[in-house]
Design an enzyme around this catalytic site. Structure first.
Site, PDB file in Angstrom:
ATOM      1  N   SER A 142     -42.310 -16.314  62.870  1.00  0.00           N
ATOM      2  CA  SER A 142     -43.137 -17.467  62.523  1.00  0.00           C
ATOM      3  C   SER A 142     -43.480 -17.498  61.038  1.00  0.00           C
ATOM      4  O   SER A 142     -43.681 -16.451  60.413  1.00  0.00           O
ATOM      5  CB  SER A 142     -44.435 -17.426  63.343  1.00  0.00           C
ATOM      6  OG  SER A 142     -45.345 -18.416  62.909  1.00  0.00           O
ATOM      7  N   THR A 182     -40.317 -26.602  63.102  1.00  0.00           N
ATOM      8  CA  THR A 182     -41.212 -27.115  64.141  1.00  0.00           C
ATOM      9  C   THR A 182     -41.598 -28.552  63.826  1.00  0.00           C
ATOM     10  O   THR A 182     -42.109 -28.840  62.734  1.00  0.00           O
ATOM     11  CB  THR A 182     -42.464 -26.228  64.264  1.00  0.00           C
ATOM     12  OG1 THR A 182     -42.052 -24.927  64.723  1.00  0.00           O
ATOM     13  CG2 THR A 182     -43.456 -26.814  65.242  1.00  0.00           C
ATOM     14  N   TYR A 224     -42.576 -24.248  58.951  1.00  0.00           N
ATOM     15  CA  TYR A 224     -43.410 -25.442  58.879  1.00  0.00           C
ATOM     16  C   TYR A 224     -43.202 -26.071  57.504  1.00  0.00           C
ATOM     17  O   TYR A 224     -43.268 -25.371  56.482  1.00  0.00           O
ATOM     18  CB  TYR A 224     -44.892 -25.098  59.037  1.00  0.00           C
ATOM     19  CG  TYR A 224     -45.327 -24.773  60.439  1.00  0.00           C
ATOM     20  CD1 TYR A 224     -45.343 -25.745  61.437  1.00  0.00           C
ATOM     21  CD2 TYR A 224     -45.741 -23.485  60.777  1.00  0.00           C
ATOM     22  CE1 TYR A 224     -45.759 -25.448  62.730  1.00  0.00           C
ATOM     23  CE2 TYR A 224     -46.158 -23.178  62.069  1.00  0.00           C
ATOM     24  CZ  TYR A 224     -46.160 -24.163  63.027  1.00  0.00           C
ATOM     25  OH  TYR A 224     -46.564 -23.861  64.305  1.00  0.00           O
ATOM     26  N   LYS A 272     -37.388 -27.741  66.555  1.00  0.00           N
ATOM     27  CA  LYS A 272     -38.120 -27.286  67.739  1.00  0.00           C
ATOM     28  C   LYS A 272     -39.284 -28.242  67.994  1.00  0.00           C
ATOM     29  O   LYS A 272     -40.061 -28.538  67.087  1.00  0.00           O
ATOM     30  CB  LYS A 272     -38.646 -25.871  67.515  1.00  0.00           C
ATOM     31  CG  LYS A 272     -39.474 -25.289  68.654  1.00  0.00           C
ATOM     32  CD  LYS A 272     -39.872 -23.867  68.329  1.00  0.00           C
ATOM     33  CE  LYS A 272     -40.704 -23.258  69.432  1.00  0.00           C
ATOM     34  NZ  LYS A 272     -42.047 -23.868  69.531  1.00  0.00           N
ATOM     35  N   HIS A 311     -44.508 -26.975  72.562  1.00  0.00           N
ATOM     36  CA  HIS A 311     -45.405 -26.030  71.882  1.00  0.00           C
ATOM     37  C   HIS A 311     -46.237 -25.245  72.902  1.00  0.00           C
ATOM     38  O   HIS A 311     -47.385 -24.894  72.655  1.00  0.00           O
ATOM     39  CB  HIS A 311     -46.323 -26.777  70.909  1.00  0.00           C
ATOM     40  CG  HIS A 311     -46.598 -26.031  69.642  1.00  0.00           C
ATOM     41  ND1 HIS A 311     -45.955 -26.305  68.468  1.00  0.00           N
ATOM     42  CD2 HIS A 311     -47.455 -25.015  69.364  1.00  0.00           C
ATOM     43  CE1 HIS A 311     -46.404 -25.507  67.504  1.00  0.00           C
ATOM     44  NE2 HIS A 311     -47.309 -24.707  68.033  1.00  0.00           N
TER      45      HIS A 311
END
Length: 357
Positions: free
Chosen positions: A109, A158, A132, A231, A255
């Site tokens: 992440s 994402t 992100y 995603k 999510h």
């Protein structure tokens, strides 16, 4: 030490809630709003029924999958999740060690609590980096270049968290990041602007000001040679837009039910996305996967592989690195058992007719 009665992922979840500080548990396990989608992620798998074939040829079994030119031992990847050090002092370093031991690919992440470089140095398994979009393109690109230089094999962008969801469980528990746990990969980048309620809605006036669009995804795909997956795609009408931008893969995800409540369970949304993709790129799915039978169902409905997130944190909290390795091994073993008992011992034979309509 892993409790001796831990024989399935649900046991890790039970022990997790018994051991972990309630505020941290509310963050890790918390759903958006009333939790309808999070619960339905599991219930939707349970609604699907397997239809085995008798006396099938079970010779030459294999759960191996080729993905982006690399051999994946099992169609199971670790999904991106933030702040592993919330539940274990070694954090993502313990997770990636377990992933390496079990030949499981891991997605790291942006909000990891260990730097992406440290995680890569510990890994002997392929790593993907979840990204992100940052408010400024140069900061997004800086993260991409770091991932490239550290040897990550793909980027996972994402799409479904333009703003944070309504996390009532976290709010009620008063969750705050403890000292020593932070999104270290974002150190040195300017913080997101705080909302100013004096000027009206902080969501519409502030948080959406730098929200990314398909133009940003098109730009990103042109900036890297790494495969870019998106995603958080649920609507089949978004598939052509993603393909036009140049994505190499799509991950059907809600999510974990943590952003917008009452959206479809991912296994229910999967078939329409697979149909829209029409074989152009691999499609993966996450959300609610707890058993090997869930993986069989996902592959039968067109997924190339699945991703598992929350159970990894449960296992990390309860058993550390051995717990994560054990949890992943449980899934791998259950997948093999489910394949054998349905008479389909190769992934390519897991087609929709393994499900009862």
């Amino acid at each position: 030490m892993i409790p001796p009665d831990t024989v399935a992922l649900c046991d890790y979840e039970r022990h997790f809630h018994a051991r972990v500080d309630p505020a941290i548990a509310a963050y890790v396990a918390g759903a958006a709003a009333d939790g309808h989608t999070q619960r339905d992620n599991r219930a939707a798998f349970a609604r699907l029924r397997l239809l085995p074939r008798a006396l099938a040829d079970l010779s030459a079994p294999s759960a191996r999958k080729m993905l982006f030119g690399e051999a994946l031992a099992y169609p199971i990847l670790i999904a991106p999740s933030a702040y592993h050090r919330l539940v274990h002092p070694e954090g993502e370093l313990a997770t990636v060690h377990a992933a390496s031991l079990t030949r499981t690919w891991m997605t790291v992440s942006t909000q990891a609590s260990v730097t992406l470089e440290e995680i890569a140095r510990r890994a002997t398994t392929p790593l993907w980096f979840q990204l992100y979009f940052q408010p400024r393109r140069e900061h997004t690109l800086a993260l991409v270049r770091r991932a490239e230089q550290a040897g990550y094999r793909a980027l996972v962008v994402t799409l479904d968290a333009t703003v944070s969801g309504v996390r009532n469980a976290e709010q009620r528990a008063g969750f705050r990041l403890p000292a020593g746990v932070s999104a270290v990969n974002l150190d040195g980048l300017p913080p997101l602007p705080a909302g100013d309620t004096r000027r009206g809605s902080p969501v519409f006036r502030d948080m959406l000001r730098d929200a990314p669009t398909w133009r940003d995804l098109d730009w990103l795909c042109g900036q890297t040679r790494l495969p870019v997956l998106v995603k958080g795609l649920l609507h089949p009408a978004d598939v052509p837009l993603a393909l036009d931008a140049g994505v190499a893969g799509i991950i059907v995800s809600n999510h974990g039910g943590r952003t917008l409540d009452t959206v479809p369970a991912t296994i229910d949304a999967l078939p329409a996305v697979v149909q829209a993709v029409a074989g152009a790129v691999p499609v993966l799915v996450d959300g609610g996967i707890r058993r090997g039978t869930d993986i069989v169902k996902a592959i039968a409905l067109g997924a190339s592989a699945v991703m598992v997130g929350q159970p990894i944190l449960h296992a990390l909290a309860v058993g550390g690195m051995p717990g994560v390795a054990h949890a992943l091994t449980l899934l791998q073993t259950e997948l093999e058992i489910a394949m054998a008992l349905t008479g389909r011992v190769r992934l390519e034979t897991l087609e929709p007719d393994v499900l009862m309509r």
